[in-house]
Scaffold this active site. Structure first.
Site, mmCIF file in Angstrom:
data_model
loop_
_atom_site.group_PDB
_atom_site.id
_atom_site.type_symbol
_atom_site.label_atom_id
_atom_site.label_comp_id
_atom_site.label_asym_id
_atom_site.label_seq_id
_atom_site.Cartn_x
_atom_site.Cartn_y
_atom_site.Cartn_z
ATOM 1 N N ARG A 120 0.786 -1.373 0.269
ATOM 2 C CA ARG A 120 0.052 0.066 -0.047
ATOM 3 C C ARG A 120 0.731 1.199 0.059
ATOM 4 N NH1 ARG A 120 -3.047 -2.949 3.845
ATOM 5 N NH2 ARG A 120 -4.742 -3.942 2.864
ATOM 6 N N LYS A 142 3.099 11.193 -11.411
ATOM 7 C CA LYS A 142 2.429 10.307 -12.423
ATOM 8 C C LYS A 142 3.065 9.182 -12.503
ATOM 9 C CE LYS A 142 -0.479 13.464 -14.926
ATOM 10 N NZ LYS A 142 -0.794 14.049 -16.595
ATOM 11 N N GLU A 184 9.715 17.393 -25.182
ATOM 12 C CA GLU A 184 9.073 17.720 -23.960
ATOM 13 C C GLU A 184 9.439 19.337 -23.473
ATOM 14 O OE1 GLU A 184 6.276 16.593 -22.912
ATOM 15 O OE2 GLU A 184 6.409 14.150 -23.136
ATOM 16 N N LYS A 226 7.683 22.689 -14.528
ATOM 17 C CA LYS A 226 6.741 21.486 -14.250
ATOM 18 C C LYS A 226 6.559 21.646 -12.781
ATOM 19 C CE LYS A 226 5.380 17.041 -14.671
ATOM 20 N NZ LYS A 226 5.523 15.939 -15.452
ATOM 21 N N GLU A 236 -4.269 17.065 -11.524
ATOM 22 C CA GLU A 236 -4.724 17.504 -12.727
ATOM 23 C C GLU A 236 -6.252 17.835 -12.720
ATOM 24 O OE1 GLU A 236 -2.740 15.455 -16.010
ATOM 25 O OE2 GLU A 236 -4.505 15.563 -17.029
ATOM 26 N N ARG A 240 -2.810 21.537 -14.868
ATOM 27 C CA ARG A 240 -1.824 20.554 -15.169
ATOM 28 C C ARG A 240 -1.943 19.865 -16.448
ATOM 29 N NH1 ARG A 240 1.043 15.806 -11.355
ATOM 30 N NH2 ARG A 240 2.352 14.901 -13.292
ATOM 31 N N ASN A 244 -0.032 18.227 -21.193
ATOM 32 C CA ASN A 244 -0.054 17.307 -22.400
ATOM 33 C C ASN A 244 -0.400 17.857 -23.662
ATOM 34 O OD1 ASN A 244 -0.086 14.950 -20.504
ATOM 35 N ND2 ASN A 244 -2.123 15.332 -19.506
ATOM 36 N N HIS A 247 -0.519 15.555 -26.604
ATOM 37 C CA HIS A 247 -0.182 14.137 -26.125
ATOM 38 C C HIS A 247 -1.579 13.280 -26.504
ATOM 39 C CE1 HIS A 247 3.210 15.487 -23.804
ATOM 40 N NE2 HIS A 247 3.227 14.467 -23.146
ATOM 41 N N HIS A 251 -0.541 9.832 -28.049
ATOM 42 C CA HIS A 251 -0.886 8.608 -27.770
ATOM 43 C C HIS A 251 -1.440 7.889 -28.609
ATOM 44 C CE1 HIS A 251 -0.760 10.081 -23.128
ATOM 45 N NE2 HIS A 251 0.578 9.870 -23.737
ATOM 46 N N HIS A 264 7.987 8.129 -27.322
ATOM 47 C CA HIS A 264 6.918 9.009 -26.839
ATOM 48 C C HIS A 264 7.141 10.541 -27.214
ATOM 49 C CE1 HIS A 264 4.188 10.796 -24.077
ATOM 50 N NE2 HIS A 264 5.140 11.388 -23.282
HETATM 51 P P1 NAD Z 1 12.719 5.133 -21.855
HETATM 52 O O1 NAD Z 1 12.541 5.053 -20.314
HETATM 53 O O2 NAD Z 1 12.042 4.096 -22.718
HETATM 54 O O3 NAD Z 1 14.174 5.374 -22.045
HETATM 55 C C1 NAD Z 1 14.639 5.625 -23.788
HETATM 56 C C2 NAD Z 1 15.887 4.488 -24.036
HETATM 57 O O4 NAD Z 1 17.004 4.940 -23.565
HETATM 58 C C3 NAD Z 1 15.482 3.314 -23.365
HETATM 59 O O5 NAD Z 1 16.013 2.227 -24.185
HETATM 60 C C4 NAD Z 1 16.460 3.470 -22.008
HETATM 61 O O6 NAD Z 1 17.025 1.993 -21.764
HETATM 62 C C5 NAD Z 1 17.750 3.977 -22.749
HETATM 63 N N1 NAD Z 1 18.561 4.850 -21.685
HETATM 64 C C6 NAD Z 1 17.855 5.504 -20.677
HETATM 65 N N2 NAD Z 1 18.987 6.195 -19.950
HETATM 66 C C7 NAD Z 1 19.991 5.912 -20.664
HETATM 67 C C8 NAD Z 1 21.431 6.486 -20.608
HETATM 68 N N3 NAD Z 1 21.513 7.268 -19.759
HETATM 69 N N4 NAD Z 1 22.288 6.027 -21.647
HETATM 70 C C9 NAD Z 1 21.859 5.223 -22.698
HETATM 71 N N5 NAD Z 1 20.578 4.714 -22.557
HETATM 72 C C10 NAD Z 1 19.593 5.113 -21.638
HETATM 73 O O7 NAD Z 1 11.941 6.620 -22.694
HETATM 74 P P2 NAD Z 1 11.827 7.860 -21.994
HETATM 75 O O8 NAD Z 1 11.852 8.918 -23.153
HETATM 76 O O9 NAD Z 1 12.797 8.289 -20.886
HETATM 77 O O10 NAD Z 1 10.348 7.879 -21.364
HETATM 78 C C11 NAD Z 1 9.365 7.663 -21.923
HETATM 79 C C12 NAD Z 1 8.060 7.020 -21.135
HETATM 80 O O11 NAD Z 1 7.865 8.213 -20.169
HETATM 81 C C13 NAD Z 1 6.857 6.791 -21.810
HETATM 82 O O12 NAD Z 1 6.222 5.791 -21.234
HETATM 83 C C14 NAD Z 1 5.899 7.945 -21.473
HETATM 84 O O13 NAD Z 1 4.741 7.644 -21.316
HETATM 85 C C15 NAD Z 1 6.546 8.435 -19.824
HETATM 86 N N6 NAD Z 1 6.174 9.803 -19.490
HETATM 87 C C16 NAD Z 1 5.638 9.882 -18.196
HETATM 88 C C17 NAD Z 1 5.422 11.090 -17.817
HETATM 89 C C18 NAD Z 1 4.984 11.267 -16.461
HETATM 90 O O14 NAD Z 1 4.816 12.346 -15.823
HETATM 91 N N7 NAD Z 1 4.868 10.257 -15.518
HETATM 92 C C19 NAD Z 1 5.811 12.270 -18.751
HETATM 93 C C20 NAD Z 1 6.173 12.183 -19.714
HETATM 94 C C21 NAD Z 1 6.566 10.873 -20.251
HETATM 95 N N1 GLY Z 2 3.388 14.622 -18.498
HETATM 96 C C1 GLY Z 2 2.471 15.388 -17.842
HETATM 97 C C2 GLY Z 2 2.142 15.381 -16.481
HETATM 98 O O1 GLY Z 2 2.986 15.173 -15.655
HETATM 99 O O2 GLY Z 2 1.058 15.854 -16.073
#
Ligand code: NAD
Ligand code: GLY
Length: 360
Positions: A120, A142, A184, A226, A236, A240, A244, A247, A251, A264
């Site tokens: 939890r 998030k 972003e 942010k 949100e 907030r 997006n 997005h 998406h 992404h």
């Molecule tokens: P990712 O986590 O897939 O990383 C991208 C690639 O880079 C992967 O292959 C990873 O293994 C590699 N990598 C990571 N760090 C590295 C480094 N320092 N050196 C070499 N390789 C490295 O992708 P991302 O772009 O970081 O994140 C995308 C995800 O984030 C999506 O799922 C998206 O929905 C999510 N997201 C979430 C939020 C949120 O607020 N929670 C906001 C934006 C995006």
């Molecule tokens: N990436 C959108 C949010 O964090 O709200």
């Protein structure tokens, strides 16, 4: 090192930004509830940075469990999430064990959701290693996994206790991932920070060349934006949602193409051009404004047209979105460059026309 705060009362936390932070266990130690952590990473990031983080913590008397997941957006699902629970339970991790996410947004989102739900809720720390995760996903709480029918559809709001953005990890990031992160960064300029957009326009080549000062500034200014939005609207209810921008279209691209085919950030770039095109159709932006949006993404090496999924399919996929209310799409559009608006007044015909104008 620069430090920003996410002002969320008793759940407030710092974001440290700088080079070489992973090798400074003291920064983490003061945020642990007990001297026990479970580090969640993936098979790409772990060989690069896990030893440095884990050995530093062990040297400071912290016991570490390591959980290594397969890499990629296609693994942001129940099956992989369950591997985190297998690791936590198999190693008898307790309520006071801190889960540390070491990786990009995929690892951060999954480890965060695991932390939110394991027993939890256990303490959580983000150590983001991609540009996208340093400027966006690690901040704000998030967490989520994907469902085959929709992106990030299962998750929780769960704030970390610390974000440690070590910008030296960006040295090993592939170019395509760096560019995806820029989507972003540019977003903050478009939705609420016109001077930052102008800075991005002037410094895009330095960012692409990985100029350390330019990257650190982009991370800091993005996190500042942010943090302000999250502090004002954590769950949100309003502002907030403007984070997006692009997005809902994006998406649809990610889900429609199959998770991981488009990154992404790539989908967000093409989706933002669609949002700008729709804004122009509703009389908010001029055609010169739309061209400006397209140009900054093009210069960042990002796609400005979506794949030809078929307009009907785009709209169907877009309805699997968390902003849909009473079956109606709520979209983030641009009132002007530097200011976003949430609206449900776009007619389906305008949405379809905007998509049609922006597919390859
Ligand atoms: P990712 O986590 O897939 O990383 C991208 C690639 O880079 C992967 O292959 C990873 O293994 C590699 N990598 C990571 N760090 C590295 C480094 N320092 N050196 C070499 N390789 C490295 O992708 P991302 O772009 O970081 O994140 C995308 C995800 O984030 C999506 O799922 C998206 O929905 C999510 N997201 C979430 C939020 C949120 O607020 N929670 C906001 C934006 C995006
Ligand atoms: N990436 C959108 C949010 O964090 O709200």
């Amino acid at each position: 090192m620069r430090t920003l705060d996410v002002a969320l009362g008793e759940r407030a936390y710092p974001i440290h930004i700088g080079r070489g932070l992973i090798g400074q266990p003291d920064l983490v130690l003061r945020h642990l509830k007990a001297r026990r952590v479970a580090i969640v990473s993936n098979e790409t990031v772990a060989p690069l940075y896990l030893a440095q983080l884990a050995e530093g913590l062990r040297g400071a008397g912290v016991s570490t469990t390591e959980i290594i997941l397969p890499d990629g957006e296609a693994h942001k699902d129940w099956q992989t999430l369950n591997l985190v629970f297998d690791g936590l339970l198999g190693n008898r991790c307790e309520r006071s064990t801190t889960v540390i996410a070491l990786g990009g947004g995929v690892i951060g989102d999954m480890a965060g959701f695991a932390a939110a739900t394991y027993q939890r809720g256990v303490p959580f720390i983000q150590v983001p290693t991609t540009l996208l995760s340093q400027v966006d996903s690690s901040v704000g709480g998030k967490t989520a996994i994907n469902h085959p029918l929709g992106k990030n559809m299962i998750g929780a709001f769960y704030q970390p206790r610390l974000v440690l953005a070590d910008v030296s990890t960006l040295d090993t990031l592939p170019d395509r991932e760096l560019k995806a992160g820029l989507a972003e960064v540019i977003k903050y300029g478009l939705i609420r920070d016109l001077p930052f957009l102008e800075w991005c326009e002037a410094n895009i080549d330095a960012l692409l060349a990985r100029d350390p000062e330019a990257l650190a500034y982009a991370v800091e200014r993005s996190c500042r934006n942010k943090a302000e939005v999250v502090a004002a609207d954590e769950t949100e209810q309003g502002e907030r949602a403007t984070l997006n921008l692009g997005h809902t279209f994006g998406h649809a691209i990610e889900t429609g193409m199959g998770y991981g085919v488009w990154l992404h950030g790539e989908a967000v770039a093409a989706g933002t051009v669609m949002a700008a095109e729709l804004s122009a159709r509703l009389g908010m932006l001029s055609s010169a404004d739309v061209a400006r949006v397209r140009t900054i993404f093009e210069r960042a090496g990002l796609p400005v047209a979506g794949p030809a999924l078929g307009v009907e399919r785009y709209v169907e996929l877009m309805h699997h979105d968390k902003k849909v209310e009473a079956g109606r799409l709520r979209l983030i559009l641009l009132e002007q460059i530097g200011r976003a608006q949430i609206t449900d007044r776009a007619a389906r015909s305008d949405i379809e026309a905007a998509i049609a104008a922006c597919v390859a």
